[in-house]
Write a protein that holds these residues in place. Structure first.
Motif, short mmCIF file in Angstrom:
data_model
loop_
_atom_site.label_atom_id
_atom_site.label_comp_id
_atom_site.label_asym_id
_atom_site.label_seq_id
_atom_site.Cartn_x
_atom_site.Cartn_y
_atom_site.Cartn_z
N VAL A 61 58.86 5.02 -51.77
CA VAL A 61 59.39 6.19 -51.08
C VAL A 61 58.22 7.05 -50.66
CG1 VAL A 61 60.79 8.27 -51.31
CG2 VAL A 61 61.53 6.15 -52.40
N PHE A 62 58.17 7.42 -49.41
CA PHE A 62 57.10 8.27 -48.88
C PHE A 62 57.61 9.69 -48.71
CE2 PHE A 62 56.03 4.00 -47.65
CZ PHE A 62 54.65 3.94 -47.82
N GLU A 63 56.79 10.63 -49.17
CA GLU A 63 57.17 12.04 -49.08
C GLU A 63 56.13 12.78 -48.24
OE1 GLU A 63 58.01 15.92 -51.99
OE2 GLU A 63 57.51 13.95 -52.82
N ALA A 64 56.58 13.51 -47.27
CA ALA A 64 55.66 14.26 -46.41
C ALA A 64 55.00 15.38 -47.20
CB ALA A 64 56.42 14.82 -45.21
N VAL A 65 53.71 15.62 -46.92
CA VAL A 65 52.96 16.69 -47.55
C VAL A 65 52.91 17.88 -46.61
CG1 VAL A 65 50.74 17.39 -48.50
CG2 VAL A 65 51.57 15.06 -48.86
N ARG A 66 53.25 19.02 -47.13
CA ARG A 66 53.27 20.22 -46.30
C ARG A 66 51.86 20.65 -45.93
NH1 ARG A 66 56.20 26.01 -47.73
NH2 ARG A 66 55.50 27.13 -45.88
N ILE A 67 51.69 21.11 -44.69
CA ILE A 67 50.42 21.65 -44.25
C ILE A 67 50.45 23.16 -44.48
CG2 ILE A 67 48.83 21.93 -42.32
CD1 ILE A 67 49.20 19.05 -43.25
N TRP A 68 49.58 23.63 -45.37
CA TRP A 68 49.59 25.05 -45.72
C TRP A 68 48.84 25.85 -44.64
CZ3 TRP A 68 52.92 25.68 -49.47
CH2 TRP A 68 53.15 24.61 -50.33
N GLU A 69 49.35 27.02 -44.34
CA GLU A 69 48.80 27.83 -43.26
C GLU A 69 47.47 28.45 -43.66
OE1 GLU A 69 50.11 31.62 -40.40
OE2 GLU A 69 51.47 30.85 -41.97
N PRO A 115 40.30 30.13 -46.23
CA PRO A 115 41.31 30.19 -47.30
C PRO A 115 42.72 30.09 -46.71
CG PRO A 115 39.69 31.96 -47.52
CD PRO A 115 39.46 31.33 -46.19
N TYR A 116 43.64 29.60 -47.55
CA TYR A 116 45.04 29.59 -47.13
C TYR A 116 45.55 31.03 -47.07
CZ TYR A 116 45.05 24.56 -48.04
OH TYR A 116 44.78 23.23 -48.01
N LEU A 117 46.57 31.23 -46.29
CA LEU A 117 47.10 32.58 -46.12
C LEU A 117 47.62 33.14 -47.43
CD1 LEU A 117 47.67 34.78 -44.05
CD2 LEU A 117 49.90 33.72 -43.61
N HIS A 118 48.26 32.30 -48.26
CA HIS A 118 48.77 32.81 -49.53
C HIS A 118 47.63 33.15 -50.49
CE1 HIS A 118 48.62 28.39 -50.16
NE2 HIS A 118 48.25 28.70 -51.39
N GLN A 119 46.45 32.51 -50.34
CA GLN A 119 45.30 32.87 -51.15
C GLN A 119 44.77 34.25 -50.75
OE1 GLN A 119 42.86 29.41 -50.29
NE2 GLN A 119 43.34 28.49 -52.28
N ILE A 120 44.65 34.47 -49.45
CA ILE A 120 44.20 35.78 -48.96
C ILE A 120 45.15 36.88 -49.42
CG2 ILE A 120 43.99 37.19 -46.89
CD1 ILE A 120 41.55 35.64 -47.19
N ASN A 121 46.44 36.62 -49.35
CA ASN A 121 47.42 37.63 -49.79
C ASN A 121 47.28 37.93 -51.28
OD1 ASN A 121 48.50 37.91 -47.22
ND2 ASN A 121 50.06 36.32 -47.55
N ALA A 122 47.00 36.88 -52.07
CA ALA A 122 46.80 37.09 -53.50
C ALA A 122 45.54 37.90 -53.75
CB ALA A 122 46.72 35.74 -54.22
N TRP A 123 44.48 37.62 -53.00
CA TRP A 123 43.23 38.36 -53.16
C TRP A 123 43.41 39.83 -52.79
CZ3 TRP A 123 39.44 34.40 -50.45
CH2 TRP A 123 39.48 33.19 -51.17
N LYS A 124 44.19 40.07 -51.75
CA LYS A 124 44.45 41.46 -51.35
C LYS A 124 45.23 42.20 -52.43
CE LYS A 124 44.43 40.70 -46.33
NZ LYS A 124 45.27 40.69 -45.09
N ALA A 125 46.19 41.50 -53.05
CA ALA A 125 46.96 42.12 -54.12
C ALA A 125 46.05 42.44 -55.31
CB ALA A 125 48.09 41.20 -54.56
N ALA A 126 45.15 41.51 -55.64
CA ALA A 126 44.22 41.75 -56.75
C ALA A 126 43.29 42.90 -56.42
CB ALA A 126 43.44 40.48 -57.04
N GLN A 127 42.81 42.94 -55.20
CA GLN A 127 41.91 44.01 -54.79
C GLN A 127 42.58 45.38 -54.90
OE1 GLN A 127 40.75 44.10 -50.59
NE2 GLN A 127 38.64 44.50 -51.18
#
Length: 259
Positions: A61-69, A115-127
């Motif tokens: 079974v093949f499962e597609a891998v999501r491309i993170w923004e 960086p992925y967009l969710h990484q940048i958002n996490a860094w902004k929250a930490a900042q």
């Protein structure tokens, strides 16, 4: 099976065949069937092509891998602002202290390295000093969501002569603690004159012969008690032991007010 996935071109057919044959041999061997004729029949049936009506192994079974923004900014754009320049330089290092290739390198600029967009958002929250929770797929860089801002903050607030644990990372399993050794070594060894870390689990020895520190990593418990690392990677059980054991009291005393 969808014709778009051609096993002969991908090499999966050979891998699937080996898996099927080894599994079939194991089943026949474990069965300890005395009759040679019956063993031959079972072996022939179990070694049939994968995905067949009576095969031992089902069709893959093949499962597609999501491309993170990706974000619009590379690490180089964040250096000197959101991220400390020395941290970005450490992330971009091509070789490790022993001269080998740095497989954990994060280039500061280039195609596909932002960086992925969710990484940048996490860094902004930490900042901003906010707590956050990251829920994302496998391979989407969840560790970097907290590890990068944590190291950045440790580096930014470091003062000469600082002693004591200033950050704690808790993992539920020793395997997860051990898995961070390569990453922390690659990213923190260039900053060893200011930052240090210890992987505090049951595998950490009380004493080791020779150097007590390799790069930024503290290798033994005795040295950790004398000079607590700035980053402690451990689990809940070991943290509880640390709070109760008299020999670990120096870690708590020297870390008061620094966490």
């Amino acid at each position: 099976m969808n014709d778009e996935f051609s096993l002969p071109r991908s090499g999966y057919d050979e891998i699937l065949s080996r898996v099927n044959d080894r599994a079939a041999d194991a089943v026949v061997g474990k069965g300890r069937v005395r009759s040679r004729s019956l063993r031959n029949v079972l072996s022939e049936r179990l070694h049939g092509p994968a995905g067949g009506p009576e095969s031992f192994v089902a069709d893959p079974v093949f499962e597609a891998v999501r491309i993170w923004e990706r974000a619009d900014n590379c690490l180089d754009d964040l250096a000197g602002g959101m991220l400390e320049e020395d941290l970005v330089a450490a992330l971009d290092r091509k070789t490790l202290l022993d001269g080998t290739k740095n497989d954990r390198r994060w280039p500061r600029r280039g195609d596909g390295v932002a960086p992925y967009l969710h990484q940048i958002n996490a860094w902004k929250a930490a900042q901003a000093g906010r707590s956050f929770m990251v829920t994302s797929g496998t391979g989407s860089g969840k560790t970097e969501c907290f590890m990068i801002p944590m190291l950045n903050d440790l580096l930014r607030t470091h003062k000469p002569g600082d002693v004591g644990v200033r950050a704690i990372v808790l993992y539920p399993l020793n395997a997860l603690i051990d898995s961070q050794k390569e990453r922390l070594g690659a990213w923190m060894d260039p900053l060893a004159n200011r930052l240090s870390y210890a992987l505090y689990n049951r595998h950490m020895p009380d004493t080791v012969p020779g150097p007590k520190k390799r790069g930024a990593q503290v290798l033994e418990r005795r040295a950790m008690r004398q000079v607590p690392p700035s980053l402690l990677v451990t689990n809940v059980t070991m943290l509880e032991y640390m709070l109760m054991r008299a020999q670990d009291r120096p870690i708590l005393e020297k870390s008061q007010g620094s966490l």
